[in-house]
Design a protein around this motif. Structure first.
Motif, PDB file in Angstrom:
ATOM      1  N   PRO A 116       4.096  -7.453 -10.392  1.00  0.00           N
ATOM      2  CA  PRO A 116       4.891  -6.287 -10.804  1.00  0.00           C
ATOM      3  C   PRO A 116       6.368  -6.457 -10.447  1.00  0.00           C
ATOM      4  O   PRO A 116       6.717  -7.131  -9.462  1.00  0.00           O
ATOM      5  N   TYR A 117       7.224  -5.839 -11.229  1.00  0.00           N
ATOM      6  CA  TYR A 117       8.662  -5.895 -10.969  1.00  0.00           C
ATOM      7  C   TYR A 117       8.997  -5.244  -9.636  1.00  0.00           C
ATOM      8  O   TYR A 117       9.808  -5.749  -8.862  1.00  0.00           O
ATOM      9  N   TYR A 118       8.352  -4.091  -9.387  1.00  0.00           N
ATOM     10  CA  TYR A 118       8.614  -3.408  -8.126  1.00  0.00           C
ATOM     11  C   TYR A 118       7.853  -4.074  -6.988  1.00  0.00           C
ATOM     12  O   TYR A 118       6.637  -4.274  -7.062  1.00  0.00           O
TER      13      TYR A 118
ATOM     14  N   PRO B  14      12.330  -0.967  -1.957  1.00  0.00           N
ATOM     15  CA  PRO B  14      11.777  -0.562  -0.659  1.00  0.00           C
ATOM     16  C   PRO B  14      11.802   0.939  -0.411  1.00  0.00           C
ATOM     17  O   PRO B  14      11.057   1.435   0.434  1.00  0.00           O
ATOM     18  N   GLY B  15      12.631   1.676  -1.138  1.00  0.00           N
ATOM     19  CA  GLY B  15      12.673   3.117  -0.959  1.00  0.00           C
ATOM     20  C   GLY B  15      11.857   3.882  -1.975  1.00  0.00           C
ATOM     21  O   GLY B  15      11.836   5.122  -1.941  1.00  0.00           O
ATOM     22  N   TYR B  16      11.217   3.182  -2.900  1.00  0.00           N
ATOM     23  CA  TYR B  16      10.475   3.828  -3.992  1.00  0.00           C
ATOM     24  C   TYR B  16       9.003   3.450  -3.991  1.00  0.00           C
ATOM     25  O   TYR B  16       8.122   4.303  -4.011  1.00  0.00           O
TER      26      TYR B  16
ATOM     27  N   ILE C 105       4.932   5.510  -3.843  1.00  0.00           N
ATOM     28  CA  ILE C 105       3.960   5.441  -4.942  1.00  0.00           C
ATOM     29  C   ILE C 105       2.613   4.961  -4.425  1.00  0.00           C
ATOM     30  O   ILE C 105       1.562   5.531  -4.730  1.00  0.00           O
ATOM     31  N   LEU C 106       2.636   3.900  -3.644  1.00  0.00           N
ATOM     32  CA  LEU C 106       1.389   3.343  -3.127  1.00  0.00           C
ATOM     33  C   LEU C 106       0.696   4.319  -2.185  1.00  0.00           C
ATOM     34  O   LEU C 106      -0.539   4.408  -2.166  1.00  0.00           O
ATOM     35  N   ALA C 107       1.483   5.074  -1.415  1.00  0.00           N
ATOM     36  CA  ALA C 107       0.894   6.010  -0.459  1.00  0.00           C
ATOM     37  C   ALA C 107       0.187   7.168  -1.152  1.00  0.00           C
ATOM     38  O   ALA C 107      -0.734   7.759  -0.593  1.00  0.00           O
ATOM     39  N   ARG C 108       0.615   7.490  -2.376  1.00  0.00           N
ATOM     40  CA  ARG C 108       0.005   8.626  -3.090  1.00  0.00           C
ATOM     41  C   ARG C 108      -1.302   8.266  -3.775  1.00  0.00           C
ATOM     42  O   ARG C 108      -1.961   9.124  -4.347  1.00  0.00           O
ATOM     43  N   HIS C 109      -1.664   7.001  -3.767  1.00  0.00           N
ATOM     44  CA  HIS C 109      -2.874   6.569  -4.465  1.00  0.00           C
ATOM     45  C   HIS C 109      -3.814   5.849  -3.501  1.00  0.00           C
ATOM     46  O   HIS C 109      -3.401   4.930  -2.795  1.00  0.00           O
ATOM     47  N   ASP C 110      -5.062   6.259  -3.513  1.00  0.00           N
ATOM     48  CA  ASP C 110      -6.068   5.666  -2.635  1.00  0.00           C
ATOM     49  C   ASP C 110      -6.624   4.411  -3.275  1.00  0.00           C
ATOM     50  O   ASP C 110      -7.635   4.431  -3.977  1.00  0.00           O
ATOM     51  N   THR C 111      -5.932   3.295  -3.072  1.00  0.00           N
ATOM     52  CA  THR C 111      -6.361   2.038  -3.700  1.00  0.00           C
ATOM     53  C   THR C 111      -6.768   1.000  -2.666  1.00  0.00           C
ATOM     54  O   THR C 111      -6.780  -0.201  -2.953  1.00  0.00           O
TER      55      THR C 111
END
Length: 422
Positions: free
Chosen positions: A367-369, A375-377, A381-387
């Motif tokens: 992924p691009y990100y 680092p501030g975005y 995103i990852l914290a909001r999803h239980d993966t």
């Protein structure tokens, strides 16, 4: 995994997080892999569709079940899928791409990951595209989208090779033919949207104008095509359902005015004029040659999404429709939106790309990100999803990936290449 027959299509999994995205994902799987019976998963969340909503998508929902993101990662380890369609909101796609990249790290025998958009992309173009970057295939629904998507990726020095042209997967149905005199009433369908417009005043206004059109033309049927029942959720939150507003109209509702649910394709079968603010239903209607009006009553504005139709020739107000005006779409605009071509043939490039990917080792998902570029975005995103995949799933996924790679490379890729040449 048992050997697949040379005539078997690739096994496809579809993960969706709403009714409209399931519709897109399931149809995409079948267009991309003719003959496929996609195994469907509904991501548990706010917009998880009901059985009624699934039935209205017209995709067949027998093989669909609800699941969490972490549970889905585990399920992939047990499965034998060669293709994975992520039909989810951008943030969810990004979180899954990072989770899958970790699970498949160092393994080039993994499923091909496909993603894209449900329909009209009129907002958050750059944000949404970068959240989807890293998939093997990012589908663009038209020549117009192909140019835009590639320009975004190239403009930030991201790899744009995944962007692949196709057509909206649910385009189809019979071309419009006006009904023979006396066979049925002229039917006007107002295709509403759950969040556009958003205010009570604007939604009440549009409902009143639809009823006024019915009063002005008692020989017509005016139908408000609803998306969901009160309490159900869809891709966007509907805080002011038209059903509630219509109840307040009481006896003011004319006899030739009604509210209706149902599969949009079936509704369009008997539509003589499709009216909307900016719904993707307009593209389905235009593809069939049905007279289609994009309303200007509330202005042509980015928050409404109707600015997307600039140049289409479809703009009209209720006053103009009351007076008998029928918009004439611009042929060049239709062609650029992928609405003038055979939708089946339009999937040739996507099938070719899939066949090539199945026929060779796949590079790691990148992924691009990353935590370096955003680092501030990205962490939010990852914290909001239980993966977080449960222990042991990495090994299971790699074992399944090795087996699916052998089948895909040896048996399935040549079949898809032949389909793409038909």
């Amino acid at each position: 995994m048992p050997d697949a027959s040379p005539h078997d299509p690739p096994r496809v999994a579809v993960l969706a997080d709403s009714d409209t995205r399931w519709k897109w994902g399931a149809h995409t799987a079948r267009r991309l892999v003719p003959g496929a019976a996609p195994q469907g998963y509904l991501l548990r969340g706010r917009a998880t569709p009901t059985a009624r909503q699934l039935a209205e998508t017209g995709t067949g929902a027998d093989q669909v079940r609800e699941i969490t993101a972490a549970g889905f990662l585990t399920e992939l380890g047990r499965g034998t899928h060669q293709v994975l369609v992520l039909a989810c909101v951008g943030g969810t796609v990004q979180a899954l791409l990072h989770a899958l990249a970790d699970v498949w790290k160092g393994n080039d025998r993994r499923p091909v990951v496909v993603t894209g958009y449900v329909g009209v992309v009129y907002e958050k173009l750059t944000d949404g595209l970068l959240l989807r970057h890293g998939a093997d295939v990012v589908l663009a629904n038209s020549p117009y989208d192909l140019r835009r998507f590639r320009a975004v990726y190239e403009g930030v020095r991201a790899d744009a090779s995944a962007v692949t042209e196709c057509a909206l997967p649910f385009l189809g149905g019979e071309r419009y033919r006006p009904p023979a005199p006396g066979t049925r009433p002229h039917r006007v369908v107002f295709a509403v949207q759950p969040s556009v417009p958003g205010s009570r005043a604007d939604r009440s206004y549009l409902l009143e104008r639809a009823m006024a059109h019915a009063r002005r033309h008692p020989d017509r049927e005016v139908i408000v095509k609803l998306r969901s029942r009160p309490g159900e959720q869809t891709t966007h939150v509907e805080e002011l359902p038209y059903q509630r507003l219509a109840e307040r109209a009481g006896d003011r509702r004319p006899a030739n005015f009604s509210l209706a649910y149902g599969n949009m394709g079936e509704v369009l079968d008997t539509t003589d004029l499709l009216v909307t603010v900016s719904s993707t239903a307009a593209l389905e209607s235009l593809h069939r040659g049905i007279p289609t009006a994009v309303l200007t009553d509330l202005g042509i504005r980015e928050p409404l999404g109707n600015h997307y139709f600039t140049g289409s020739g479809c703009f009209a107000s209720w006053d103009e429709l009351d007076a008998g005006h029928r918009p004439e779409p611009d042929p060049a605009w239709l062609a650029d939106q992928g609405l003038a071509a055979d939708p089946e043939a339009a999937w040739g490039p996507a099938r070719d790309r899939l066949a090539a990917l199945l026929d060779a080792p796949r590079p790691a998902l990148t992924p691009y990100y990353t935590r370096r570029t955003a680092p501030g975005y990205l962490p939010g995103i990852l914290a909001r999803h239980d993966t977080a995949a449960p222990a042991g799933s990495h090994r299971l996924l790699r074992q399944a990936a090795r087996a699916t790679y052998r089948t895909a490379a040896q048996r399935i890729a040549p079949i898809i290449r032949r389909w793409g040449q038909l």
